[in-house]
Design a protein around this motif. Structure first.
Motif, PDB file in Angstrom:
ATOM      1  N   PRO A 210       0.539   6.339  11.635  1.00 44.83           N
ATOM      2  CA  PRO A 210       0.284   7.683  11.497  1.00 44.83           C
ATOM      3  C   PRO A 210       0.338   7.640  10.102  1.00 44.83           C
ATOM      4  CG  PRO A 210       1.494   7.353  13.977  1.00 44.83           C
ATOM      5  CD  PRO A 210       1.171   6.831  13.282  1.00 44.83           C
ATOM      6  N   TRP A 211       1.392   7.420   9.508  1.00 43.98           N
ATOM      7  CA  TRP A 211       1.717   7.431   7.740  1.00 43.98           C
ATOM      8  C   TRP A 211       0.323   7.240   6.991  1.00 43.98           C
ATOM      9  CZ3 TRP A 211       1.465   4.464   3.474  1.00 43.98           C
ATOM     10  CH2 TRP A 211       2.119   5.345   2.259  1.00 43.98           C
ATOM     11  N   ASP A 212      -0.117   5.850   7.685  1.00 41.07           N
ATOM     12  CA  ASP A 212      -1.593   5.291   6.970  1.00 41.07           C
ATOM     13  C   ASP A 212      -2.693   6.468   7.197  1.00 41.07           C
ATOM     14  OD1 ASP A 212      -0.960   3.373   5.550  1.00 41.07           O
ATOM     15  OD2 ASP A 212       0.305   2.565   7.313  1.00 41.07           O
ATOM     16  N   GLN A 213      -2.795   7.403   8.480  1.00 47.38           N
ATOM     17  CA  GLN A 213      -3.819   8.298   8.712  1.00 47.38           C
ATOM     18  C   GLN A 213      -3.408   9.505   7.492  1.00 47.38           C
ATOM     19  OE1 GLN A 213      -2.848   8.621  12.866  1.00 47.38           O
ATOM     20  NE2 GLN A 213      -4.386   6.785  13.084  1.00 47.38           N
ATOM     21  N   GLU A 214      -2.730   9.635   8.191  1.00 49.40           N
ATOM     22  CA  GLU A 214      -2.048  10.976   6.580  1.00 49.40           C
ATOM     23  C   GLU A 214      -2.369  11.238   5.112  1.00 49.40           C
ATOM     24  OE1 GLU A 214       2.029  11.603   7.621  1.00 49.40           O
ATOM     25  OE2 GLU A 214       1.886  12.535   9.729  1.00 49.40           O
ATOM     26  N   GLN A 215      -2.397  10.088   4.486  1.00 46.54           N
ATOM     27  CA  GLN A 215      -2.116   9.812   3.779  1.00 46.54           C
ATOM     28  C   GLN A 215      -3.657   9.903   2.625  1.00 46.54           C
ATOM     29  OE1 GLN A 215       0.716   8.567   1.934  1.00 46.54           O
ATOM     30  NE2 GLN A 215       1.367   9.315   4.217  1.00 46.54           N
ATOM     31  N   THR A 216      -3.304  10.472   1.245  1.00 43.76           N
ATOM     32  CA  THR A 216      -5.036  10.953   0.601  1.00 43.76           C
ATOM     33  C   THR A 216      -4.404   9.895  -0.425  1.00 43.76           C
ATOM     34  OG1 THR A 216      -3.109  12.966  -0.401  1.00 43.76           O
ATOM     35  CG2 THR A 216      -4.167  13.340   1.292  1.00 43.76           C
ATOM     36  N   HIS A 217      -5.207  10.914  -1.579  1.00 42.82           N
ATOM     37  CA  HIS A 217      -5.846   9.480  -2.590  1.00 42.82           C
ATOM     38  C   HIS A 217      -4.423   9.911  -3.718  1.00 42.82           C
ATOM     39  CE1 HIS A 217      -9.227   8.182  -3.052  1.00 42.82           C
ATOM     40  NE2 HIS A 217      -9.783   8.684  -2.641  1.00 42.82           N
ATOM     41  N   GLU A 218      -4.313  11.540  -3.851  1.00 44.29           N
ATOM     42  CA  GLU A 218      -2.737  12.259  -4.082  1.00 44.29           C
ATOM     43  C   GLU A 218      -1.278  11.440  -3.150  1.00 44.29           C
ATOM     44  OE1 GLU A 218      -5.212  13.426  -3.503  1.00 44.29           O
ATOM     45  OE2 GLU A 218      -6.308  14.354  -4.628  1.00 44.29           O
ATOM     46  N   SER A 219      -1.380  11.883  -2.551  1.00 50.14           N
ATOM     47  CA  SER A 219       0.130  11.612  -1.895  1.00 50.14           C
ATOM     48  C   SER A 219       0.138   9.530  -2.526  1.00 50.14           C
ATOM     49  CB  SER A 219       0.283  11.624  -0.491  1.00 50.14           C
ATOM     50  OG  SER A 219      -0.645  10.621   0.317  1.00 50.14           O
ATOM     51  N   LEU A 220      -0.635   9.445  -2.457  1.00 48.71           N
ATOM     52  CA  LEU A 220      -0.471   7.795  -3.286  1.00 48.71           C
ATOM     53  C   LEU A 220      -0.306   7.122  -4.429  1.00 48.71           C
ATOM     54  CD1 LEU A 220      -3.210   5.783  -0.503  1.00 48.71           C
ATOM     55  CD2 LEU A 220      -1.035   6.073  -0.456  1.00 48.71           C
ATOM     56  N   ARG A 221      -0.382   8.316  -5.422  1.00 48.07           N
ATOM     57  CA  ARG A 221      -0.143   8.661  -6.969  1.00 48.07           C
ATOM     58  C   ARG A 221       0.806   7.760  -6.782  1.00 48.07           C
ATOM     59  NH1 ARG A 221      -2.065  13.186 -10.236  1.00 48.07           N
ATOM     60  NH2 ARG A 221      -0.877  11.970 -11.866  1.00 48.07           N
ATOM     61  N   PRO A 222       2.372   8.297  -6.760  1.00 47.49           N
ATOM     62  CA  PRO A 222       3.871   7.470  -6.841  1.00 47.49           C
ATOM     63  C   PRO A 222       3.650   6.087  -6.411  1.00 47.49           C
ATOM     64  CG  PRO A 222       3.737   9.204  -5.386  1.00 47.49           C
ATOM     65  CD  PRO A 222       2.804   9.223  -5.022  1.00 47.49           C
ATOM     66  N   TYR A 223       2.351   5.456  -5.526  1.00 41.93           N
ATOM     67  CA  TYR A 223       3.386   4.379  -4.820  1.00 41.93           C
ATOM     68  C   TYR A 223       1.893   3.240  -6.275  1.00 41.93           C
ATOM     69  CZ  TYR A 223       5.170   6.725  -1.225  1.00 41.93           C
ATOM     70  OH  TYR A 223       5.595   6.859  -0.108  1.00 41.93           O
ATOM     71  N   LEU A 224       1.024   4.042  -5.880  1.00 42.00           N
ATOM     72  CA  LEU A 224       0.443   3.388  -6.886  1.00 42.00           C
ATOM     73  C   LEU A 224       1.141   3.047  -8.545  1.00 42.00           C
ATOM     74  CD1 LEU A 224      -2.330   1.473  -7.674  1.00 42.00           C
ATOM     75  CD2 LEU A 224      -3.438   3.997  -8.649  1.00 42.00           C
ATOM     76  N   LEU A 225       1.492   3.843  -9.022  1.00 44.07           N
ATOM     77  CA  LEU A 225       2.356   3.752 -10.751  1.00 44.07           C
ATOM     78  C   LEU A 225       3.446   2.784 -10.216  1.00 44.07           C
ATOM     79  CD1 LEU A 225       2.112   7.003 -11.363  1.00 44.07           C
ATOM     80  CD2 LEU A 225       0.966   5.138 -12.784  1.00 44.07           C
ATOM     81  N   GLU A 226       4.111   2.923  -8.998  1.00 42.42           N
ATOM     82  CA  GLU A 226       4.945   2.132  -8.785  1.00 42.42           C
ATOM     83  C   GLU A 226       5.253   0.270  -8.667  1.00 42.42           C
ATOM     84  OE1 GLU A 226       8.743   1.470  -5.161  1.00 42.42           O
ATOM     85  OE2 GLU A 226       7.313   3.257  -5.531  1.00 42.42           O
ATOM     86  N   GLU A 227       3.823   0.112  -8.450  1.00 38.19           N
ATOM     87  CA  GLU A 227       2.910  -1.145  -7.610  1.00 38.19           C
ATOM     88  C   GLU A 227       2.734  -1.547  -8.988  1.00 38.19           C
ATOM     89  OE1 GLU A 227       4.004  -2.797  -5.027  1.00 38.19           O
ATOM     90  OE2 GLU A 227       3.882  -1.367  -3.275  1.00 38.19           O
ATOM     91  N   ALA A 228       1.834  -1.024  -9.727  1.00 43.50           N
ATOM     92  CA  ALA A 228       1.783  -1.822 -10.813  1.00 43.50           C
ATOM     93  C   ALA A 228       2.595  -2.035 -11.767  1.00 43.50           C
ATOM     94  CB  ALA A 228       0.839  -0.629 -11.360  1.00 43.50           C
ATOM     95  N   ALA A 229       4.105  -0.666 -11.597  1.00 43.62           N
ATOM     96  CA  ALA A 229       5.043  -1.214 -12.759  1.00 43.62           C
ATOM     97  C   ALA A 229       5.720  -2.928 -12.012  1.00 43.62           C
ATOM     98  CB  ALA A 229       5.664  -0.478 -12.386  1.00 43.62           C
ATOM     99  N   GLU A 230       6.006  -2.715 -11.233  1.00 43.06           N
ATOM    100  CA  GLU A 230       6.359  -4.261 -10.324  1.00 43.06           C
ATOM    101  C   GLU A 230       5.621  -4.945 -10.164  1.00 43.06           C
ATOM    102  OE1 GLU A 230       7.160  -3.237  -5.891  1.00 43.06           O
ATOM    103  OE2 GLU A 230       8.351  -1.757  -6.255  1.00 43.06           O
ATOM    104  N   ALA A 231       4.456  -5.306 -10.976  1.00 44.41           N
ATOM    105  CA  ALA A 231       3.663  -6.507 -10.903  1.00 44.41           C
ATOM    106  C   ALA A 231       3.946  -6.291 -12.242  1.00 44.41           C
ATOM    107  CB  ALA A 231       1.693  -6.096 -10.350  1.00 44.41           C
ATOM    108  N   ALA A 232       4.156  -5.859 -13.339  1.00 37.72           N
ATOM    109  CA  ALA A 232       4.087  -5.806 -14.495  1.00 37.72           C
ATOM    110  C   ALA A 232       5.576  -7.020 -14.544  1.00 37.72           C
ATOM    111  CB  ALA A 232       4.082  -5.165 -15.327  1.00 37.72           C
TER     112      ALA A 232
END
Length: 208
Positions: A18-40
């Protein structure tokens, strides 16, 4: 990659998560930023940590691609094809007949090719400095675009002495610190992140 995409399709499909089904490009923005920062951050932690964090970044790419696929806007194949074409196009000295004498000429050609891709239309300065970058990184890129001088420790000390004790004054001092870092060839964002990580590593654990 195809297995990862299939996994994401199942998670977002009927009977999935259910959580994955609810996500959108907009809702995932903070996760994209967070994961990129953690990779750095993981670059300094060793190969195993870096490989793990890059996997999380790749997950975000797959997630956005599967969302777009369901919306009919683009697919992972489009993402992959686009970046391959771009890298080949921007490296004519490798994949074409262009001759270069060094990395400075490579960068100059790269910028010219990017301008041609936009049809010669100039980009606004604000578009060249992503808003999602850390504040120190944004300031460093802005100073570079504005061709502001790289100043030394004395200029930083002077800024501290002159700055009013308010938000504007703090901002002036931080900008001077960025200029000092640039004069030393140091990336201020990375330097502060590493210092913060070192401090956190030596803090006591929270009591249960």
């Amino acid at each position: 990659m195809q297995e990862l995409l299939a996994t994401m399709r199942r998670l977002r499909g009927p009977g999935g998560c259910p959580w994955d089904q609810e996500q959108t490009h907009e809702s995932l923005r903070p996760y994209l930023l967070e994961e990129a920062a953690e990779a750095a951050d993981a670059v300094t932690e060793g190969p195993e940590a870096l490989a793990d964090e890059l996997g999380d970044v790749l997950l975000q790419i797959a997630f956005h691609s599967v969302i777009a696929e369901s919306e009919g806007t683009f697919s992972y194949a489009d993402v992959e094809r686009g970046i391959v074409d771009k890298m080949v196009r921007r490296h004519p000295h490798v994949f074409g007949t262009t001759q270069v004498t060094g990395s400075e000429e490579v960068v100059s050609n790269w910028q010219a090719i990017k301008a041609a891709e936009r049809g010669g239309k100039p980009r606004r300065a604000a578009d060249r400095v992503p808003a999602a970058l850390g504040a120190l990184a944004r300031e460093a890129k802005t100073q570079k675009l504005a061709e502001q001088p790289k100043t030394g420790r004395d200029a930083l000390a002077d800024a501290v002495q002159r700055a009013p004790e308010d938000a504007a004054g703090v901002a002036e001092v931080l900008a001077a610190a960025v200029a000092w870092a640039r004069s030393l060839g140091i990336d201020p964002e990375t330097a502060l992140r590493e210092r913060t990580a070192h401090t956190l590593a030596h803090l006591p654990d929270e009591e249960a």
